[in-house]
Enzyme design. Structure first.
Site, short mmCIF file in Angstrom:
data_model
loop_
_atom_site.label_atom_id
_atom_site.label_comp_id
_atom_site.label_asym_id
_atom_site.label_seq_id
_atom_site.Cartn_x
_atom_site.Cartn_y
_atom_site.Cartn_z
N LYS A 183 -6.96 0.33 -1.95
CA LYS A 183 -7.95 1.14 -1.47
C LYS A 183 -7.76 2.40 -0.81
O LYS A 183 -8.21 3.50 -1.10
CB LYS A 183 -8.67 0.25 -0.41
CG LYS A 183 -9.27 -1.15 -0.72
CD LYS A 183 -10.05 -1.85 0.14
CE LYS A 183 -9.04 -2.30 1.27
NZ LYS A 183 -8.06 -3.10 1.10
N ARG A 212 -15.79 -5.82 6.55
CA ARG A 212 -14.99 -6.75 6.41
C ARG A 212 -15.46 -8.10 6.31
O ARG A 212 -15.02 -9.07 6.03
CB ARG A 212 -13.93 -6.76 7.38
CG ARG A 212 -12.68 -5.85 7.30
CD ARG A 212 -11.71 -6.08 6.06
NE ARG A 212 -10.50 -6.30 6.32
CZ ARG A 212 -9.60 -5.33 6.49
NH1 ARG A 212 -10.07 -3.93 6.52
NH2 ARG A 212 -8.26 -5.35 6.60
N ARG A 260 5.01 -1.85 0.49
CA ARG A 260 4.33 -0.71 0.86
C ARG A 260 5.14 -0.06 1.96
O ARG A 260 5.51 -0.71 2.88
CB ARG A 260 2.81 -1.09 1.54
CG ARG A 260 2.29 0.17 2.07
CD ARG A 260 0.77 -0.04 2.41
NE ARG A 260 0.51 -1.55 3.18
CZ ARG A 260 -0.80 -1.88 2.97
NH1 ARG A 260 -1.62 -1.12 2.32
NH2 ARG A 260 -0.90 -3.04 3.47
N ARG A 286 4.53 -1.47 7.79
CA ARG A 286 3.54 -1.81 8.94
C ARG A 286 3.89 -3.26 9.32
O ARG A 286 4.40 -3.93 8.55
CB ARG A 286 2.26 -1.92 8.36
CG ARG A 286 1.57 -0.68 8.10
CD ARG A 286 0.13 -0.59 7.24
NE ARG A 286 -0.55 -1.77 7.39
CZ ARG A 286 -1.79 -1.83 6.89
NH1 ARG A 286 -2.26 -1.17 6.10
NH2 ARG A 286 -2.61 -3.00 7.05
N ARG A 291 -3.66 -12.82 5.93
CA ARG A 291 -4.61 -11.65 5.79
C ARG A 291 -5.34 -12.09 4.32
O ARG A 291 -6.60 -11.57 4.25
CB ARG A 291 -4.27 -10.45 5.65
CG ARG A 291 -3.52 -9.98 7.09
CD ARG A 291 -2.56 -8.70 7.00
NE ARG A 291 -2.99 -7.48 6.29
CZ ARG A 291 -2.01 -6.44 5.84
NH1 ARG A 291 -0.84 -6.72 5.92
NH2 ARG A 291 -2.60 -5.67 5.36
P1 ADP Z 1 -4.97 -1.23 0.67
O1 ADP Z 1 -5.42 0.06 1.39
O2 ADP Z 1 -6.09 -1.71 -0.44
O3 ADP Z 1 -4.32 -2.33 1.61
P2 ADP Z 1 -2.75 0.48 -0.42
O4 ADP Z 1 -3.64 1.65 -1.09
O5 ADP Z 1 -2.13 0.85 0.75
O6 ADP Z 1 -3.86 -0.82 -0.46
O7 ADP Z 1 -1.70 0.06 -1.52
C1 ADP Z 1 -0.65 -0.92 -1.28
C2 ADP Z 1 0.49 -0.90 -1.93
O8 ADP Z 1 0.19 -0.91 -3.36
C3 ADP Z 1 1.14 0.40 -1.48
O9 ADP Z 1 2.35 0.59 -1.41
C4 ADP Z 1 0.77 1.42 -2.88
O10 ADP Z 1 1.47 2.35 -3.17
C5 ADP Z 1 0.67 0.46 -4.04
N1 ADP Z 1 -0.41 0.57 -5.09
C6 ADP Z 1 -1.55 1.12 -4.98
N2 ADP Z 1 -1.99 1.05 -5.97
C7 ADP Z 1 -1.21 0.54 -7.21
C8 ADP Z 1 -1.35 0.30 -8.69
N3 ADP Z 1 -2.38 0.50 -9.18
N4 ADP Z 1 -0.13 -0.16 -8.95
C9 ADP Z 1 0.93 -0.46 -8.28
N5 ADP Z 1 0.94 -0.27 -7.11
C10 ADP Z 1 -0.08 0.22 -6.33
P1 AMP Z 2 -6.16 -2.43 6.83
O1 AMP Z 2 -5.41 -1.49 7.38
O2 AMP Z 2 -7.38 -2.24 6.40
O3 AMP Z 2 -5.01 -3.41 6.09
O4 AMP Z 2 -6.65 -3.34 8.33
C1 AMP Z 2 -5.47 -4.01 9.00
C2 AMP Z 2 -5.75 -4.96 10.04
O5 AMP Z 2 -6.73 -4.28 11.00
C3 AMP Z 2 -6.68 -5.90 9.58
O6 AMP Z 2 -5.74 -7.29 9.17
C4 AMP Z 2 -7.55 -6.22 10.63
O7 AMP Z 2 -6.75 -7.22 11.56
C5 AMP Z 2 -7.91 -5.01 11.31
N1 AMP Z 2 -8.88 -4.37 10.86
C6 AMP Z 2 -9.28 -3.28 9.88
N2 AMP Z 2 -10.59 -3.05 9.58
C7 AMP Z 2 -11.27 -4.05 10.17
C8 AMP Z 2 -12.73 -4.26 10.32
N3 AMP Z 2 -13.60 -3.74 9.52
N4 AMP Z 2 -12.97 -5.58 10.99
C9 AMP Z 2 -12.05 -6.22 11.61
N5 AMP Z 2 -10.94 -5.98 11.83
C10 AMP Z 2 -10.18 -4.67 10.93
#
Ligand code: ADP
Ligand code: AMP
Length: 212
Positions: free
Chosen positions: A13, A88, A122, A155, A166
């Protein structure tokens, strides 16, 4: 262009939202980023949120809603925005309706096994928030951001144990939003087994088709 990107943690995302931001000049509003910032600054809200985040639970709706409302009041979101990580759960979606309309929900669908691999590998830039992956999108120089040379960090909730929780939270609370938005004809699902670049093209094609 008022968008939601929906998907499990690690589905890509944030990565895709950043591309949309660059191309269409609308801000990425990530509630995860807003919360992490509050935790870092040790605000009252951040101190409350930290425990939920580190155990893989959702932060209480009221806290996140306050943060979101405050962010949406900034001028840069008047032309549109990409919501990344909000809503969420159904209760949050019902609150969102009271604040704004939405044009499109992009649902990114990824296999469970891949998600764990993506999240644990990541790495994020401390300075500019750019997202890397040690295997799938490695930085040119280990530990350093390609864009701003900032330090890359893992993270605290990207450990294997927290990731499982999660993903469980996603299954139970967030996944029902697929039906919720599908029934409103707002949902478009993209399967993300391709590379980051392939995914970027799929998202761009969808935006062109929707907003031509
Ligand atoms: P989210 O925001 O949904 O938690 P991220 O955008 O942070 O996900 O992506 C999670 C991890 O996967 C990151 O390390 C990113 O570089 C990697 N990633 C994202 N899209 C792809 C893809 N299409 N193929 C391989 N790795 C990906
Ligand atoms: P994310 O960066 O989207 O992976 O979110 C990291 C963490 O933040 C999640 O595991 C939740 O604990 C909290 N969080 C993010 N967005 C929300 C939301 N819309 N509602 C509740 N908790 C959230």
């Amino acid at each position: 262009m008022k968008l939601i990107v929906l998907g499990a943690p690690g589905s890509g995302k944030g990565t895709q939202a950043k591309f949309i931001t660059q191309k269409h000049q609308i801000p990425q509003i990530s509630t995860g980023d807003l919360l992490r910032d509050a935790v870092k600054r040790e605000t009252v809200l951040g101190i409350k949120a930290k425990e939920f985040m580190n155990t893989g639970n959702l932060v209480p709706d009221a806290i996140v809603l306050d943060l979101l409302k405050e962010r949406l009041m900034k001028d840069d979101s008047s032309k549109g925005f990409i919501l990344d990580g909000y809503p969420r759960n159904i209760a949050q979606a019902n609150e969102l309706v009271k604040i704004t309309d939405i044009d499109l929900v992009i649902n990114i669908n990824v296999d469970y096994g891949l998600l764990v691999q993506r999240i644990t590998g990541r790495r994020t830039c401390k300075e500019c928030g750019a997202i890397f992956h040690i295997e799938f999108n490695p930085p040119l120089k280990e530990g350093s951001c390609d864009k701003c040379s900032g330090e890359l960090f893992q993270r605290s909730d990207d450990t294997e144990e927290t990731v499982k929780k999660r993903l469980n939270t996603y299954e139970n609370q967030t996944k029902p939003l697929i039906d919720y938005y599908s029934s409103q004809n707002l949902l478009h699902t993209l399967t993300s087994e391709g590379t980051i670049e392939e995914m970027r093209q799929k998202v761009e094609n969808l935006l062109e088709k929707t907003f031509q």
